[in-house]
Design a protein around this motif. Structure first.
Motif, short mmCIF file in Angstrom:
data_model
loop_
_atom_site.label_atom_id
_atom_site.label_comp_id
_atom_site.label_asym_id
_atom_site.label_seq_id
_atom_site.Cartn_x
_atom_site.Cartn_y
_atom_site.Cartn_z
N ILE A 1 0.80 -1.23 0.00
CA ILE A 1 0.00 0.00 0.00
C ILE A 1 0.82 1.28 0.00
O ILE A 1 0.28 2.36 -0.24
N ILE A 2 2.12 1.19 0.24
CA ILE A 2 2.97 2.39 0.29
C ILE A 2 3.54 2.68 -1.09
O ILE A 2 4.07 1.78 -1.76
N HIS A 3 3.43 3.92 -1.52
CA HIS A 3 3.95 4.37 -2.81
C HIS A 3 5.45 4.06 -2.90
O HIS A 3 6.24 4.49 -2.05
N CYS A 4 5.84 3.29 -3.92
CA CYS A 4 7.25 2.97 -4.19
C CYS A 4 7.94 2.25 -3.01
O CYS A 4 9.12 2.48 -2.74
N PHE A 5 7.20 1.37 -2.35
CA PHE A 5 7.74 0.70 -1.16
C PHE A 5 9.08 0.00 -1.42
O PHE A 5 10.02 0.16 -0.63
N PRO A 6 9.24 -0.78 -2.49
CA PRO A 6 10.53 -1.45 -2.69
C PRO A 6 11.70 -0.48 -2.82
O PRO A 6 12.79 -0.73 -2.28
N GLN A 7 11.49 0.63 -3.53
CA GLN A 7 12.56 1.63 -3.68
C GLN A 7 12.90 2.28 -2.33
O GLN A 7 14.07 2.55 -2.04
N VAL A 8 11.88 2.55 -1.54
CA VAL A 8 12.08 3.17 -0.23
C VAL A 8 12.90 2.24 0.67
O VAL A 8 13.85 2.66 1.33
N VAL A 9 12.52 0.96 0.70
CA VAL A 9 13.26 0.00 1.53
C VAL A 9 14.69 -0.14 1.03
O VAL A 9 15.63 -0.21 1.83
N SER A 10 14.88 -0.18 -0.28
CA SER A 10 16.22 -0.29 -0.83
C SER A 10 17.10 0.89 -0.42
O SER A 10 18.27 0.72 -0.03
N ALA A 11 16.55 2.10 -0.51
CA ALA A 11 17.32 3.28 -0.11
C ALA A 11 17.60 3.29 1.39
O ALA A 11 18.70 3.63 1.82
N ALA A 12 16.61 2.89 2.18
CA ALA A 12 16.81 2.83 3.64
C ALA A 12 17.85 1.79 4.00
O ALA A 12 18.68 2.00 4.90
N ALA A 13 17.85 0.65 3.29
CA ALA A 13 18.85 -0.38 3.54
C ALA A 13 20.24 0.11 3.19
O ALA A 13 21.23 -0.20 3.87
N ARG A 14 20.34 0.89 2.12
CA ARG A 14 21.63 1.46 1.74
C ARG A 14 22.14 2.40 2.83
O ARG A 14 23.31 2.33 3.21
N VAL A 15 21.27 3.26 3.35
CA VAL A 15 21.67 4.16 4.43
C VAL A 15 22.07 3.35 5.66
O VAL A 15 23.08 3.63 6.32
N ARG A 16 21.29 2.32 5.97
CA ARG A 16 21.58 1.49 7.14
C ARG A 16 22.95 0.83 7.01
O ARG A 16 23.76 0.85 7.94
N GLN A 17 23.24 0.26 5.84
CA GLN A 17 24.54 -0.39 5.64
C GLN A 17 25.68 0.61 5.78
O GLN A 17 26.70 0.32 6.42
N GLY A 18 25.53 1.77 5.17
CA GLY A 18 26.57 2.78 5.26
C GLY A 18 26.76 3.27 6.68
O GLY A 18 27.90 3.42 7.15
N CYS A 19 25.66 3.52 7.38
CA CYS A 19 25.75 4.00 8.76
C CYS A 19 26.42 2.97 9.66
O CYS A 19 27.26 3.31 10.49
N GLN A 20 26.04 1.71 9.50
CA GLN A 20 26.66 0.69 10.34
C GLN A 20 28.15 0.55 10.05
O GLN A 20 28.95 0.37 10.96
N ALA A 21 28.55 0.69 8.79
CA ALA A 21 29.97 0.64 8.44
C ALA A 21 30.73 1.81 9.09
O ALA A 21 31.89 1.66 9.48
N LEU A 22 30.05 2.94 9.21
CA LEU A 22 30.68 4.15 9.76
C LEU A 22 30.52 4.28 11.27
O LEU A 22 30.94 5.27 11.85
#
Length: 198
Positions: free
Chosen positions: A26-47
């Protein structure tokens, strides 16, 4: 003096809001949103940036989606729209050096907006990652992003926020974060000024 919105890993926290299974269809562009959030999460955890995760009524709306990659992190259940429930507040208080929060998730006009207002009231800079935030309605998303900016949040993208945290290509994590940036490009539907944008 104008707020500049700089980011430093040791003074930042990443908040991931309610990216749960029942929202998937039901969320507009949900897969893209999760993908971008996962990218931020991975980068933040690395840093070394701490990551906090909430779930809105998980007994009804289901668990956080697995592709976000937070299976090993605590999930803080909530009924309030703001993420700042007591366990999250306690996590923030335990880090008195914090100056900034990075925010991803759903929905922009509800939980993202109210979390942002609470964080701003506490004196933190808030960086809302627009390619990692959405709503059921593209119009609600667009209006909410404008409201967030009016309230003093910084609107940013997943790539920009990671580069702000890095600051220098000599950083030891640069190649790791660069790979994340190269692998995932936000969908056009979530670009500012595009369909569903401002």
């Amino acid at each position: 003096m104008a707020r500049l919105g700089r980011l430093c890993p040791s003074r930042s926290v990443l908040l991931l809001c309610d990216l749960q299974e029942r929202f998937r269809p039901i969320i507009h562009c949900f897969p893209q949103v999760v993908s971008a959030a996962a990218r931020v999460r991975q980068g933040c955890q690395a840093l070394g940036v701490p990551v906090l995760v909430t779930e809105q009524r998980p007994e009804v709306l289901g668990p956080t989606v697995p592709e976000l990659g937070v299976q090993d992190l605590p999930k803080h259940p909530k009924t309030s729209f703001s993420m700042l429930v007591p366990p999250v507040q306690a996590e923030l208080r335990a880090r008195p050096q914090l100056s900034a929060a990075i925010l991803c998730g759903i929905e922009a006009q509800a939980c993202i907006l109210q979390t942002t207002l609470d964080l701003l009231e506490q004196g933190l800079d808030v960086h809302v990652v627009v390619d990692a935030c959405s709503s059921r309605s593209p119009m609600d998303r667009a209006v909410a992003l404008g409201r967030l900016q009016q309230s003093g949040a910084f609107l940013t993208t997943s790539e920009s926020v990671l580069l702000l945290l890095l600051r220098d290509c000599a950083h030891p994590c640069f190649r790791q974060v660069l790979q994340l940036i190269k692998e995932q490009v936000p969908g056009r539907e979530l670009l500012m000024g595009g369909p569903g944008g401002l």
